[in-house]
Design a protein around this motif. Sequence first.
Motif, PDB file in Angstrom:
ATOM      1  N   SER A 176      11.788  13.337  -3.297  1.00  0.00           N
ATOM      2  CA  SER A 176      12.694  13.214  -4.558  1.00  0.00           C
ATOM      3  C   SER A 176      12.560  13.032  -5.997  1.00  0.00           C
ATOM      4  CB  SER A 176      14.137  13.391  -4.033  1.00  0.00           C
ATOM      5  OG  SER A 176      14.999  14.446  -3.110  1.00  0.00           O
ATOM      6  N   PHE A 177      12.382  10.879  -5.854  1.00  0.00           N
ATOM      7  CA  PHE A 177      11.995   9.976  -6.633  1.00  0.00           C
ATOM      8  C   PHE A 177      10.745  10.494  -7.277  1.00  0.00           C
ATOM      9  CE2 PHE A 177      15.091   6.685  -4.196  1.00  0.00           C
ATOM     10  CZ  PHE A 177      16.446   7.345  -5.645  1.00  0.00           C
ATOM     11  N   ALA A 178       9.650  10.726  -6.933  1.00  0.00           N
ATOM     12  CA  ALA A 178       8.345  11.393  -7.178  1.00  0.00           C
ATOM     13  C   ALA A 178       8.895  12.479  -7.413  1.00  0.00           C
ATOM     14  CB  ALA A 178       7.699  11.297  -5.916  1.00  0.00           C
ATOM     15  N   ARG A 179       9.273  13.333  -7.587  1.00  0.00           N
ATOM     16  CA  ARG A 179       9.718  14.258  -8.833  1.00  0.00           C
ATOM     17  C   ARG A 179      10.299  14.176 -10.160  1.00  0.00           C
ATOM     18  NH1 ARG A 179       8.419  18.895  -4.873  1.00  0.00           N
ATOM     19  NH2 ARG A 179       6.719  18.430  -4.652  1.00  0.00           N
ATOM     20  N   PHE A 180      11.116  13.211  -9.091  1.00  0.00           N
ATOM     21  CA  PHE A 180      12.695  12.508 -11.008  1.00  0.00           C
ATOM     22  C   PHE A 180      11.743  12.044 -11.880  1.00  0.00           C
ATOM     23  CE2 PHE A 180      16.376  14.099  -8.453  1.00  0.00           C
ATOM     24  CZ  PHE A 180      16.944  14.602  -9.422  1.00  0.00           C
ATOM     25  N   ALA A 181      10.383  11.148 -11.763  1.00  0.00           N
ATOM     26  CA  ALA A 181       9.483  10.442 -11.668  1.00  0.00           C
ATOM     27  C   ALA A 181       9.307  10.582 -13.263  1.00  0.00           C
ATOM     28  CB  ALA A 181       8.990   9.595 -11.819  1.00  0.00           C
ATOM     29  N   LYS A 182       8.450  12.252 -12.831  1.00  0.00           N
ATOM     30  CA  LYS A 182       7.889  12.619 -13.708  1.00  0.00           C
ATOM     31  C   LYS A 182       9.002  14.289 -14.580  1.00  0.00           C
ATOM     32  CE  LYS A 182       4.358  14.393 -10.339  1.00  0.00           C
ATOM     33  NZ  LYS A 182       4.017  15.955 -10.211  1.00  0.00           N
ATOM     34  N   LEU A 233       5.084   3.532   3.616  1.00  0.00           N
ATOM     35  CA  LEU A 233       5.167   2.818   1.976  1.00  0.00           C
ATOM     36  C   LEU A 233       3.994   3.288   0.775  1.00  0.00           C
ATOM     37  CD1 LEU A 233       5.319  -0.151   0.948  1.00  0.00           C
ATOM     38  CD2 LEU A 233       3.227  -0.799   2.368  1.00  0.00           C
ATOM     39  N   ASP A 234       3.351   4.435   1.403  1.00  0.00           N
ATOM     40  CA  ASP A 234       2.223   4.498   0.269  1.00  0.00           C
ATOM     41  C   ASP A 234       3.165   5.426  -0.513  1.00  0.00           C
ATOM     42  OD1 ASP A 234      -0.731   4.854  -0.762  1.00  0.00           O
ATOM     43  OD2 ASP A 234       0.222   6.531  -0.304  1.00  0.00           O
ATOM     44  N   LEU A 235       3.824   6.399  -0.312  1.00  0.00           N
ATOM     45  CA  LEU A 235       4.995   7.727  -0.278  1.00  0.00           C
ATOM     46  C   LEU A 235       5.692   6.128  -1.740  1.00  0.00           C
ATOM     47  CD1 LEU A 235       6.213   9.852  -0.627  1.00  0.00           C
ATOM     48  CD2 LEU A 235       7.161   9.724   0.668  1.00  0.00           C
ATOM     49  N   ALA A 236       6.224   5.503  -1.336  1.00  0.00           N
ATOM     50  CA  ALA A 236       6.709   4.317  -2.166  1.00  0.00           C
ATOM     51  C   ALA A 236       5.614   3.693  -3.621  1.00  0.00           C
ATOM     52  CB  ALA A 236       7.525   3.552  -1.202  1.00  0.00           C
ATOM     53  N   LEU A 237       4.885   3.822  -2.893  1.00  0.00           N
ATOM     54  CA  LEU A 237       3.521   3.346  -4.341  1.00  0.00           C
ATOM     55  C   LEU A 237       3.315   4.462  -4.748  1.00  0.00           C
ATOM     56  CD1 LEU A 237       1.376   1.308  -1.865  1.00  0.00           C
ATOM     57  CD2 LEU A 237       2.957   0.263  -3.742  1.00  0.00           C
ATOM     58  N   HIS A 238       3.142   5.735  -4.615  1.00  0.00           N
ATOM     59  CA  HIS A 238       3.258   6.798  -5.007  1.00  0.00           C
ATOM     60  C   HIS A 238       4.540   7.227  -5.764  1.00  0.00           C
ATOM     61  CE1 HIS A 238       1.840  10.957  -5.936  1.00  0.00           C
ATOM     62  NE2 HIS A 238       3.504  11.176  -6.679  1.00  0.00           N
ATOM     63  N   VAL A 239       5.855   6.970  -5.932  1.00  0.00           N
ATOM     64  CA  VAL A 239       6.869   6.319  -6.558  1.00  0.00           C
ATOM     65  C   VAL A 239       6.245   5.968  -7.798  1.00  0.00           C
ATOM     66  CG1 VAL A 239       9.183   6.416  -7.659  1.00  0.00           C
ATOM     67  CG2 VAL A 239       8.236   7.772  -4.653  1.00  0.00           C
ATOM     68  N   CYS A 240       6.396   4.526  -7.947  1.00  0.00           N
ATOM     69  CA  CYS A 240       6.188   3.224  -8.740  1.00  0.00           C
ATOM     70  C   CYS A 240       4.371   3.884  -9.582  1.00  0.00           C
ATOM     71  CB  CYS A 240       5.387   2.264  -7.739  1.00  0.00           C
ATOM     72  SG  CYS A 240       5.893   1.421  -6.899  1.00  0.00           S
ATOM     73  N   LYS A 241       3.968   4.484  -9.307  1.00  0.00           N
ATOM     74  CA  LYS A 241       2.673   5.397  -9.375  1.00  0.00           C
ATOM     75  C   LYS A 241       2.884   6.325 -10.904  1.00  0.00           C
ATOM     76  CE  LYS A 241      -0.476   6.230  -6.450  1.00  0.00           C
ATOM     77  NZ  LYS A 241      -1.671   6.260  -5.960  1.00  0.00           N
ATOM     78  N   GLN A 242       4.183   6.977 -10.366  1.00  0.00           N
ATOM     79  CA  GLN A 242       5.145   8.079 -11.197  1.00  0.00           C
ATOM     80  C   GLN A 242       5.820   8.009 -11.938  1.00  0.00           C
ATOM     81  OE1 GLN A 242       4.475  11.761 -11.212  1.00  0.00           O
ATOM     82  NE2 GLN A 242       3.030  11.087  -9.868  1.00  0.00           N
ATOM     83  N   MET A 243       6.028   6.589 -11.845  1.00  0.00           N
ATOM     84  CA  MET A 243       6.699   5.899 -13.154  1.00  0.00           C
ATOM     85  C   MET A 243       6.066   5.176 -13.880  1.00  0.00           C
ATOM     86  SD  MET A 243      10.141   6.144 -12.106  1.00  0.00           S
ATOM     87  CE  MET A 243      10.765   4.608 -13.406  1.00  0.00           C
ATOM     88  N   CYS A 244       4.496   5.426 -13.824  1.00  0.00           N
ATOM     89  CA  CYS A 244       4.223   4.827 -14.822  1.00  0.00           C
ATOM     90  C   CYS A 244       3.481   5.919 -15.935  1.00  0.00           C
ATOM     91  CB  CYS A 244       2.806   3.997 -13.646  1.00  0.00           C
ATOM     92  SG  CYS A 244       2.746   2.285 -13.313  1.00  0.00           S
ATOM     93  N   THR A 245       3.816   6.954 -15.556  1.00  0.00           N
ATOM     94  CA  THR A 245       3.117   8.108 -16.483  1.00  0.00           C
ATOM     95  C   THR A 245       3.722   8.712 -17.724  1.00  0.00           C
ATOM     96  OG1 THR A 245       4.346   9.851 -14.466  1.00  0.00           O
ATOM     97  CG2 THR A 245       2.145   9.036 -14.153  1.00  0.00           C
ATOM     98  N   ASN A 246       5.244   7.998 -17.902  1.00  0.00           N
ATOM     99  CA  ASN A 246       6.223   8.209 -18.757  1.00  0.00           C
ATOM    100  C   ASN A 246       4.986   6.926 -20.184  1.00  0.00           C
ATOM    101  OD1 ASN A 246       7.998   7.026 -20.679  1.00  0.00           O
ATOM    102  ND2 ASN A 246       8.845   9.101 -19.571  1.00  0.00           N
ATOM    103  N   SER A 282      -3.904   2.729  -3.485  1.00  0.00           N
ATOM    104  CA  SER A 282      -2.300   3.025  -4.163  1.00  0.00           C
ATOM    105  C   SER A 282      -2.069   1.536  -5.332  1.00  0.00           C
ATOM    106  CB  SER A 282      -1.027   3.153  -3.097  1.00  0.00           C
ATOM    107  OG  SER A 282      -1.907   5.029  -3.381  1.00  0.00           O
ATOM    108  N   ALA A 283      -2.051   0.799  -4.020  1.00  0.00           N
ATOM    109  CA  ALA A 283      -1.720  -1.254  -4.442  1.00  0.00           C
ATOM    110  C   ALA A 283      -3.086  -1.543  -6.009  1.00  0.00           C
ATOM    111  CB  ALA A 283      -1.761  -2.383  -4.040  1.00  0.00           C
ATOM    112  N   GLN A 284      -3.464  -0.948  -5.706  1.00  0.00           N
ATOM    113  CA  GLN A 284      -5.257  -1.657  -6.079  1.00  0.00           C
ATOM    114  C   GLN A 284      -5.144  -0.330  -7.489  1.00  0.00           C
ATOM    115  OE1 GLN A 284      -9.632  -0.734  -5.715  1.00  0.00           O
ATOM    116  NE2 GLN A 284      -9.856  -2.432  -4.553  1.00  0.00           N
ATOM    117  N   GLU A 285      -4.737   0.724  -7.313  1.00  0.00           N
ATOM    118  CA  GLU A 285      -4.853   1.277  -8.819  1.00  0.00           C
ATOM    119  C   GLU A 285      -3.631   0.997  -9.755  1.00  0.00           C
ATOM    120  OE1 GLU A 285      -6.041   5.477  -6.504  1.00  0.00           O
ATOM    121  OE2 GLU A 285      -4.048   5.184  -6.867  1.00  0.00           O
ATOM    122  N   LEU A 286      -2.801   0.733  -8.858  1.00  0.00           N
ATOM    123  CA  LEU A 286      -1.544   0.179  -9.846  1.00  0.00           C
ATOM    124  C   LEU A 286      -1.700  -0.863 -10.520  1.00  0.00           C
ATOM    125  CD1 LEU A 286       1.498   0.666  -7.349  1.00  0.00           C
ATOM    126  CD2 LEU A 286       1.530   1.792  -9.681  1.00  0.00           C
TER     127      LEU A 286
END
Length: 343
Positions: A176-182, A233-246, A282-286
């Motif tokens: 849900s966080f990943a969707r909210f962050a979009k 954990l990769d899902l949590a990192l995906h949330v962090c990536k979504q926080m980088c799309t704003n 994922s960590a490397q991409e961030l």
Amino acid sequence: MTSELRKFIAPLLTSLIELLLQPKEKNVDAKICIYRTMRLLLRNVFENIQTDSSIDSVGWVLDGKRESGAAADAVVNSVESMSEDVARHLATSITDFPPLRKTIPILLASDLLHEDLKGSKRLSSTMSKCGIPRLLCELLVSVDFDWSEVATARTQNLQRRECLGQYHLLTSVLISFARFAKTEHGWNALSELSLVEIISQLPIFTKPPKQVFIEPATVKKPGTSAHIYATTLDLALHVCKQMCTNTKWKKQSEKILCVIRSLRELLQQLIRANIQCEILTSAQELIKEISINDEAVAAEVEADESLQQLMDFDTKSTRSAQPINVNSSFAAPRQLFSTLIPA
């Protein structure tokens, strides 16, 4: 075919929402049944939201607008028409349901947000106003279980059932966080709630199962505690990536670095064992996104030996390499350049 199916499904979805919102009191089982049916309908008409990153990236330069077909989408209209009532109802359910039964309304909220992203994003706004992001953050902090117990869980064992329920609660909240962050409203709410800082301090992530260090290769072996931990954990990192799309993503740069640093021991162990896995990718991409596009912390990344080691590691990832940040910002001209011309 999908378009016709969505037109057929929309009235059914509307009827279920109306049934859900009727003032007549319903017990938890009845609500769960309706939620599951709504999710079944939404999953059957699921459509990926396609994004043309090159158009988005130069949008502020060209001042162009893209037409959307969302206005004619019956499912999107159905969700939008009752967004305020639906948001309040879901907030109440997430608050009142027993801990192990909160997963269904949380996942339904995520599915509805996916449809909302195609339209006016009214639902994400009302969900934020109703406090759903705050409720989810509180649940995230409260989650506590043992990864090894999850791996060996059996439904007939009450303690293990509790453990599985906690695990499913964690994954549903992260989804849900990943969707909210979009969305703009969702991103603002998660930023104000310090979501990224919460993730960096969660014991459930900062204390991996021992199996990860004893047998690092098991992060790629389904069914093991290490693999379950790694995928979550990769899902949590995906949330962090979504926080980088704003467009205001740079406010999160330092906080995301803290997330990576909190996993330093784990990441270094995987690098030493030469394990190519999604966590490292994922960590490397961030790290690359932040070091290239945020001059304020670029020097800090360059001076950190462990972060440089992570950036240099060949993950041999099979997934397509794409810039995380596809939005533009007047404050980040390098961001525009790196998005249009990936390194």
